[in-house]
Design an enzyme around this catalytic site. Structure first.
Site, PDB file in Angstrom:
ATOM      1  N   SER A 102     -17.072   3.029 -10.153  1.00 12.65           N
ATOM      2  CA  SER A 102     -17.337   2.566  -8.827  1.00 12.65           C
ATOM      3  C   SER A 102     -16.138   2.229  -8.182  1.00 12.65           C
ATOM      4  O   SER A 102     -15.457   1.491  -8.437  1.00 12.65           O
ATOM      5  CB  SER A 102     -17.763   1.468  -8.795  1.00 12.65           C
ATOM      6  OG  SER A 102     -19.788   2.096  -9.093  1.00 12.65           O
ATOM      7  N   LYS A 177     -22.513   5.265  -3.098  1.00 10.98           N
ATOM      8  CA  LYS A 177     -22.613   3.821  -4.002  1.00 10.98           C
ATOM      9  C   LYS A 177     -22.402   2.930  -2.962  1.00 10.98           C
ATOM     10  O   LYS A 177     -22.991   1.677  -3.433  1.00 10.98           O
ATOM     11  CB  LYS A 177     -21.673   3.909  -5.077  1.00 10.98           C
ATOM     12  CG  LYS A 177     -22.046   2.545  -5.602  1.00 10.98           C
ATOM     13  CD  LYS A 177     -23.122   1.981  -6.974  1.00 10.98           C
ATOM     14  CE  LYS A 177     -22.825   1.056  -7.826  1.00 10.98           C
ATOM     15  NZ  LYS A 177     -21.971   1.028  -9.110  1.00 10.98           N
ATOM     16  N   LYS A 245     -15.252  -6.801  -5.260  1.00 10.71           N
ATOM     17  CA  LYS A 245     -14.599  -5.826  -5.526  1.00 10.71           C
ATOM     18  C   LYS A 245     -15.330  -5.120  -4.424  1.00 10.71           C
ATOM     19  O   LYS A 245     -14.401  -4.339  -4.187  1.00 10.71           O
ATOM     20  CB  LYS A 245     -14.427  -5.100  -6.641  1.00 10.71           C
ATOM     21  CG  LYS A 245     -13.762  -4.243  -7.046  1.00 10.71           C
ATOM     22  CD  LYS A 245     -14.370  -3.428  -8.161  1.00 10.71           C
ATOM     23  CE  LYS A 245     -15.266  -2.763  -8.710  1.00 10.71           C
ATOM     24  NZ  LYS A 245     -15.711  -1.570  -9.383  1.00 10.71           N
TER      25      LYS A 245
END
Length: 299
Positions: A102, A177, A245
């Protein structure tokens, strides 16, 4: 058509069960990891270990990545001994890279453009479903890339995914995502607030999934995280620093596109507070620990 030989970089909590599914499906898989022991643990399952990513790229047709962040992806692909180390035109066997990490969509597009100079197609294919989904082979994959590259790797991804959706060109999978993570992180934060409210109101927070079953608040996340927030000793499924993150990346994408995202902004501040409290390595359910600070007058 001859069976493609697969490479996999990053056999960690997610990657290792994905590799085992590939092996059980009959694929030949060569693996590499920065920590050799994690790759060597898969030898008993039938995997072969490569000494470097570049060595792996010279022996495989498709390489799948599942690493921590954009810097790790760039290092594995273009760093010293990387998959595509050297100058464009130098001979490597690999023709496609599938990135399950990701990372930001703009970073994905830059990496894909560099890979194209080597004649290598790029499919960004982040996953959702967590470690449990990887173990059961029921991951959801949202993919970006050229239609021909997507079609070529879809049968491979079917070994560990229940659903693989092509969302558009390179970077579209990563953007999808981010949408997923915006929903997940906000929901887990809301569940932590509900658990905290239940506790401070004197009711059994552990009974929330039972009480809310079948209603609009019922969800996989509710059934997963209330037990994790009310019981001790459960195996971690991820660290809050990963959520941080992701939410930082969401904030950057929101700024780039001019998208108001006030809920994600609040979750970002909650995660930053958690990090300041020393909870960066805490389980995803650690939102509850951020909220369970003592009230005024409490010991």
């Amino acid at each position: 058509m001859d069976e493609q030989v697969l490479g996999f970089c990053g056999p960690g909590l997610m990657g290792a069960p994905m590799i085992r599914h590939l092996l059980r499906a009959g694929h030949a898989v060569r693996v590499w990891n920065r920590t050799p022991a994690k790759a060597e643990a898969l030898i008993a399952d039938g995997a072969q270990v490569a000494a470097t990513p570049n060595g792996l790229a010279r022996e495989t047709d498709v390489v799948l990545l599942c690493v921590a962040d954009a810097a790790a992806v760039e290092q594995v692909v273009f760093g010293e001994h990387g998959l595509l180390a050297g100058a464009p035109g130098e001979s490597v066997r690999v023709r496609r890279i599938v990135d399950h990490s990701s990372i930001p969509p703009d970073a994905t597009r830059r990496l894909a453009e560099r890979a194209a100079a080597f004649g290598v197609g790029w499919v960004d294919a982040p996953v959702s479903g967590g470690v449990a989904g990887a173990q059961s082979g029921s991951l959801a994959i949202m993919a970006g890339g050229a239609a021909t590259d997507f079609a070529a790797v879809t049968p491979i991804l079917a070994a560990y995914a229940a659903r693989v959706t092509h969302m558009g060109g390179v970077g579209a999978g990563q953007t999808t995502k981010l949408c997923n993570q915006a929903i997940v992180t906000a929901t887990v934060a809301a569940i932590a607030e509900a658990v905290s409210l239940a506790r401070r109101s004197g009711i059994d927070a552990a009974k929330l999934p039972e009480a809310l079953a079948g209603g609009w608040a019922d969800s996989t996340l509710l059934r997963t995280f209330v037990p994790r927030m009310t019981q001790d000793g459960l195996e971690p499924i991820g660290a809050l620093k990963t959520f941080q993150k992701d939410v930082d990346t969401i904030a950057a994408a929101a700024a780039q596109t001019g998208t108001p995202m006030p809920v994600s902004g609040t979750v970002q501040q909650l995660l930053r507070l958690g990090a300041a409290m020393g909870l960066a390595q805490a389980d995803f359910s650690g939102f509850i620990d951020v909220l369970q600070t003592p009230r005024t007058g409490e010991a």
